[in-house]
Design a protein around this motif. Structure first.
Motif, PDB file in Angstrom:
ATOM      1  N   TYR A 106     -28.179  24.451  10.045  1.00 11.35           N
ATOM      2  CA  TYR A 106     -26.933  24.059   9.382  1.00 11.35           C
ATOM      3  C   TYR A 106     -27.031  22.607   8.916  1.00 11.35           C
ATOM      4  N   LEU A 107     -27.609  21.752   9.760  1.00  9.52           N
ATOM      5  CA  LEU A 107     -27.757  20.331   9.430  1.00  9.52           C
ATOM      6  C   LEU A 107     -28.701  20.140   8.247  1.00  9.52           C
ATOM      7  N   TYR A 108     -29.806  20.895   8.217  1.00  3.68           N
ATOM      8  CA  TYR A 108     -30.754  20.799   7.100  1.00  3.68           C
ATOM      9  C   TYR A 108     -30.114  21.249   5.782  1.00  3.68           C
ATOM     10  N   PHE A 109     -29.204  22.213   5.852  1.00  2.00           N
ATOM     11  CA  PHE A 109     -28.509  22.682   4.643  1.00  2.00           C
ATOM     12  C   PHE A 109     -27.409  21.700   4.231  1.00  2.00           C
ATOM     13  N   LEU A 110     -26.771  21.081   5.228  1.00  5.85           N
ATOM     14  CA  LEU A 110     -25.619  20.219   4.950  1.00  5.85           C
ATOM     15  C   LEU A 110     -26.032  18.862   4.367  1.00  5.85           C
ATOM     16  N   GLU A 111     -27.137  18.308   4.862  1.00  5.34           N
ATOM     17  CA  GLU A 111     -27.507  16.945   4.452  1.00  5.34           C
ATOM     18  C   GLU A 111     -27.728  16.818   2.944  1.00  5.34           C
ATOM     19  N   PRO A 112     -28.474  17.715   2.275  1.00 11.06           N
ATOM     20  CA  PRO A 112     -28.669  17.546   0.817  1.00 11.06           C
ATOM     21  C   PRO A 112     -27.363  17.579   0.029  1.00 11.06           C
ATOM     22  N   CYS A 113     -26.348  18.246   0.569  1.00  9.52           N
ATOM     23  CA  CYS A 113     -25.050  18.306  -0.130  1.00  9.52           C
ATOM     24  C   CYS A 113     -24.399  16.927  -0.212  1.00  9.52           C
ATOM     25  N   MET A 114     -24.800  16.027   0.695  1.00 12.28           N
ATOM     26  CA  MET A 114     -24.196  14.691   0.751  1.00 12.28           C
ATOM     27  C   MET A 114     -24.647  13.800  -0.393  1.00 12.28           C
ATOM     28  N   TYR A 115     -25.784  14.138  -1.002  1.00 11.33           N
ATOM     29  CA  TYR A 115     -26.374  13.226  -1.975  1.00 11.33           C
ATOM     30  C   TYR A 115     -26.037  13.583  -3.413  1.00 11.33           C
ATOM     31  N   CYS A 116     -25.234  14.621  -3.600  1.00 10.40           N
ATOM     32  CA  CYS A 116     -24.698  14.883  -4.934  1.00 10.40           C
ATOM     33  C   CYS A 116     -23.589  13.855  -5.193  1.00 10.40           C
ATOM     34  N   LYS A 120     -37.909  23.753  13.145  1.00 11.24           N
ATOM     35  CA  LYS A 120     -37.897  22.384  12.615  1.00 11.24           C
ATOM     36  C   LYS A 120     -39.069  22.172  11.656  1.00 11.24           C
ATOM     37  N   ASP A 121     -40.262  22.620  12.059  1.00 16.70           N
ATOM     38  CA  ASP A 121     -41.441  22.482  11.199  1.00 16.70           C
ATOM     39  C   ASP A 121     -41.270  23.279   9.908  1.00 16.70           C
ATOM     40  N   TYR A 122     -40.687  24.456  10.040  1.00 14.91           N
ATOM     41  CA  TYR A 122     -40.474  25.333   8.885  1.00 14.91           C
ATOM     42  C   TYR A 122     -39.496  24.686   7.893  1.00 14.91           C
ATOM     43  N   LEU A 123     -38.406  24.123   8.431  1.00 15.75           N
ATOM     44  CA  LEU A 123     -37.396  23.499   7.579  1.00 15.75           C
ATOM     45  C   LEU A 123     -37.905  22.199   6.952  1.00 15.75           C
ATOM     46  N   LYS A 124     -38.710  21.466   7.709  1.00 17.28           N
ATOM     47  CA  LYS A 124     -39.267  20.221   7.181  1.00 17.28           C
ATOM     48  C   LYS A 124     -40.134  20.497   5.954  1.00 17.28           C
ATOM     49  N   ALA A 125     -40.890  21.589   6.005  1.00 18.08           N
ATOM     50  CA  ALA A 125     -41.744  21.959   4.868  1.00 18.08           C
ATOM     51  C   ALA A 125     -40.919  22.407   3.661  1.00 18.08           C
ATOM     52  N   ALA A 126     -39.657  22.789   3.920  1.00 23.77           N
ATOM     53  CA  ALA A 126     -38.807  23.301   2.839  1.00 23.77           C
ATOM     54  C   ALA A 126     -37.830  22.259   2.304  1.00 23.77           C
ATOM     55  N   GLU A 127     -37.990  20.991   2.686  1.00 22.93           N
ATOM     56  CA  GLU A 127     -37.016  19.966   2.298  1.00 22.93           C
ATOM     57  C   GLU A 127     -36.922  19.791   0.779  1.00 22.93           C
ATOM     58  N   ASP A 128     -38.046  19.858   0.088  1.00 17.65           N
ATOM     59  CA  ASP A 128     -38.005  19.707  -1.376  1.00 17.65           C
ATOM     60  C   ASP A 128     -37.188  20.827  -2.015  1.00 17.65           C
ATOM     61  N   LEU A 129     -37.359  22.039  -1.492  1.00 17.93           N
ATOM     62  CA  LEU A 129     -36.586  23.180  -2.006  1.00 17.93           C
ATOM     63  C   LEU A 129     -35.089  22.965  -1.771  1.00 17.93           C
ATOM     64  N   LEU A 130     -34.741  22.488  -0.575  1.00 16.66           N
ATOM     65  CA  LEU A 130     -33.336  22.274  -0.247  1.00 16.66           C
ATOM     66  C   LEU A 130     -32.709  21.214  -1.139  1.00 16.66           C
ATOM     67  N   ARG A 131     -33.471  20.158  -1.440  1.00 18.72           N
ATOM     68  CA  ARG A 131     -32.930  19.111  -2.321  1.00 18.72           C
ATOM     69  C   ARG A 131     -32.713  19.655  -3.736  1.00 18.72           C
ATOM     70  N   SER A 132     -33.663  20.428  -4.207  1.00 18.05           N
ATOM     71  CA  SER A 132     -33.553  20.952  -5.573  1.00 18.05           C
ATOM     72  C   SER A 132     -32.412  21.967  -5.708  1.00 18.05           C
ATOM     73  N   GLU A 133     -32.049  22.619  -4.599  1.00 17.30           N
ATOM     74  CA  GLU A 133     -30.984  23.635  -4.622  1.00 17.30           C
ATOM     75  C   GLU A 133     -29.692  23.112  -3.985  1.00 17.30           C
ATOM     76  N   SER A 134     -29.542  21.783  -3.928  1.00 15.01           N
ATOM     77  CA  SER A 134     -28.418  21.187  -3.186  1.00 15.01           C
ATOM     78  C   SER A 134     -27.050  21.665  -3.662  1.00 15.01           C
ATOM     79  N   THR A 135     -26.926  21.983  -4.963  1.00 17.95           N
ATOM     80  CA  THR A 135     -25.621  22.407  -5.484  1.00 17.95           C
ATOM     81  C   THR A 135     -25.231  23.804  -5.023  1.00 17.95           C
ATOM     82  N   ARG A 136     -26.214  24.612  -4.542  1.00 23.09           N
ATOM     83  CA  ARG A 136     -25.939  25.989  -4.108  1.00 23.09           C
ATOM     84  C   ARG A 136     -25.775  26.130  -2.596  1.00 23.09           C
ATOM     85  N   LEU A 137     -26.129  25.083  -1.850  1.00 23.31           N
ATOM     86  CA  LEU A 137     -26.263  25.237  -0.406  1.00 23.31           C
ATOM     87  C   LEU A 137     -24.945  25.505   0.323  1.00 23.31           C
TER      88      LEU A 137
END
Length: 424
Positions: free
Chosen positions: A58-68, A25-42
């Motif tokens: 899976y949830l951390y990868f799925l959520e940014p896809c919702m905001y496209c 969880k801590d690792y993914l939280k630190a990577a949230e900016d990266l996940l948002r910037s790569e949302s189209t590839r996730l």
């Protein structure tokens, strides 16, 4: 430098036990900016994750896809993916980030509505509620979202699965307002008006610092359902109702208050004229169907009044008294009321006479005894719950601090005791 591929590897390696998941969880939280910037590839990386084993990742990868920007084509891809995730995900893992899970579920509901197929969302949304709940007594943000889908899909019975739970824990007031409002509408759809009144009453009397649109709309329906179910409406609210509601609800519901006054005259022609005059207002509030049921209920109320005066009466006399068009129409109303248990009567088909009877219930059947016993058990359980809540609040530091400050303003120990006798 972090990459999406490295994140996938971390998720696959850190999803086996509680300590690993906390670190993930801590690792993914630190990577949230990266996940948002790569949302189209996730989306393409989700195939490498198992939603049941790697739920948090899976949830951390799925959520940014919702905001496209969501088109129908993209939603057609996302809806089955989200539904599969909700159904198979681990409740323990998604509770680490409940706000993300709730966001995904809300967007899922929006996408289902984009297809104008709300019924598709019912199963997954109910599963989501059960997974995010700490217990069935807990009201989540997803409850009103699910009930709204039930209303739009006209699947009222599906809503009963959550409406029959006793709720004691609420996170946000808005969730409670919407839960009771939508729940009231579902019970109206099932013509269970007593339960609808309970929930609408909860909205109207709930604590509020200022009036809100949900309470206003609930009050309008509360008036109409009261007329349908009880044949009357009292504008006096309980003492515990907020001052904001006491002051403002009537002002926002003037056409409905005037409807009550017209209804109380007992004259069906005047009521129909008033409804026709204000038809556009009732229609704009989406209450015209209920208003028509109010008009129909006046026939029933007038027939019920006859049972208090007469023992027998002809169908033609009933039709004339309550302003129905024919004795046949009067017969249909009486039969329906007998079937619904609203009156007790028999109809003699030969001479067209109606005989009104007393309530035959003797309250000594096995079914009635079981019903009374279950009601007593429920009340005892509620009493224990209230006692526990009272003890919890009594020990709450915030409550004690506020109560202490209030007591300092009115410390009656500083006053002399009242003398028993006065010298005149």
């Amino acid at each position: 430098m972090q990459s999406i591929e490295n994140l996938v590897t971390q998720i696959q390696g850190l999803s086996s036990n509680a300590s690993d998941i906390t670190a993930l969880k801590d690792y993914l939280k630190a990577a949230e900016d990266l996940l948002r910037s790569e949302s189209t590839r996730l989306l393409s990386f989700l195939d490498q994750l198992d939603p049941s084993k790697h739920s948090l990742g899976y949830l951390y990868f799925l959520e940014p896809c919702m905001y496209c920007s969501i088109t129908k084509e993209r939603a057609n891809t996302l809806v089955p993916i989200i539904a599969r995730f909700i159904t198979s995900c681990s409740a323990e893992q998604i509770r680490y980030v409940p706000e993300k899970f709730i966001n995904v579920c809300k967007r899922y509901k929006d996408q289902v509505l984009l297809f104008e197929a709300p019924i598709r969302g019912l199963g997954p949304m109910l599963t989501a509620i059960r997974k995010i709940q700490s217990s069935t007594e807990h009201l989540t943000t997803l409850h009103p979202e699910f009930l709204q889908l039930c209303l739009l899909a006209k699947c009222y019975k599906a809503g009963l699965s959550v409406l029959e739970d006793d709720i004691y824990e609420i996170n946000l007031p808005r969730d409670f307002f919407l839960y009771c409002y939508y729940g009231g509408m579902i019970f109206i759809g099932q013509k269970r008006f007593r339960k609808a009144l309970e929930l609408l009453h909860n909205v109207v009397t709930a604590p509020m610092s200022s009036i809100n649109a949900i309470a206003v709309e609930a009050y309008k329906k509360y008036i109409l359902v009261s007329l349908i179910h009880h044949g009357q409406f009292s504008s006096t609210l309980p003492k515990y109702t907020s001052s904001a509601a006491q002051r403002n609800l009537k002002n926002f519901s003037q056409p409905y208050m005037e409807l009550v006054n017209t209804y109380n005259t007992g004259k069906i022609a005047e009521l129909e004229t008033y409804v026709q005059t204000n038809r556009e207002k009732f229609e704009s509030d989406n209450n015209l169907g209920l208003v028509k049921q109010v008009v129909s209920s006046m026939y029933k109320r007038n027939i019920q009044r006859l049972t208090q005066t007469y023992l027998t009466l002809s169908l033609q006399d009933i039709a004339n008294t309550v302003q129905l068009n024919s004795s046949k129409e009067a017969e249909m109303h009486v039969l329906q009321m007998i079937q619904d248990g609203e009156i007790f009567a028999t109809i003699n088909q030969k001479d067209g006479m109606v005989r009104f009877l007393e309530d035959p219930e003797q309250y000594k059947t096995c079914e009635m005894i079981e019903h009374i016993d279950s009601s007593i058990q429920r009340i005892m359980s509620l009493s224990k719950k209230l006692t526990a809540m009272d003890e919890l609040i009594s020990c709450d530091p915030l409550y004690l601090g506020k109560a202490g400050r209030e007591r300092q303003r009115f410390d009656f120990d500083d006053f002399d005791s009242v003398p028993q006798k006065f010298n005149i």
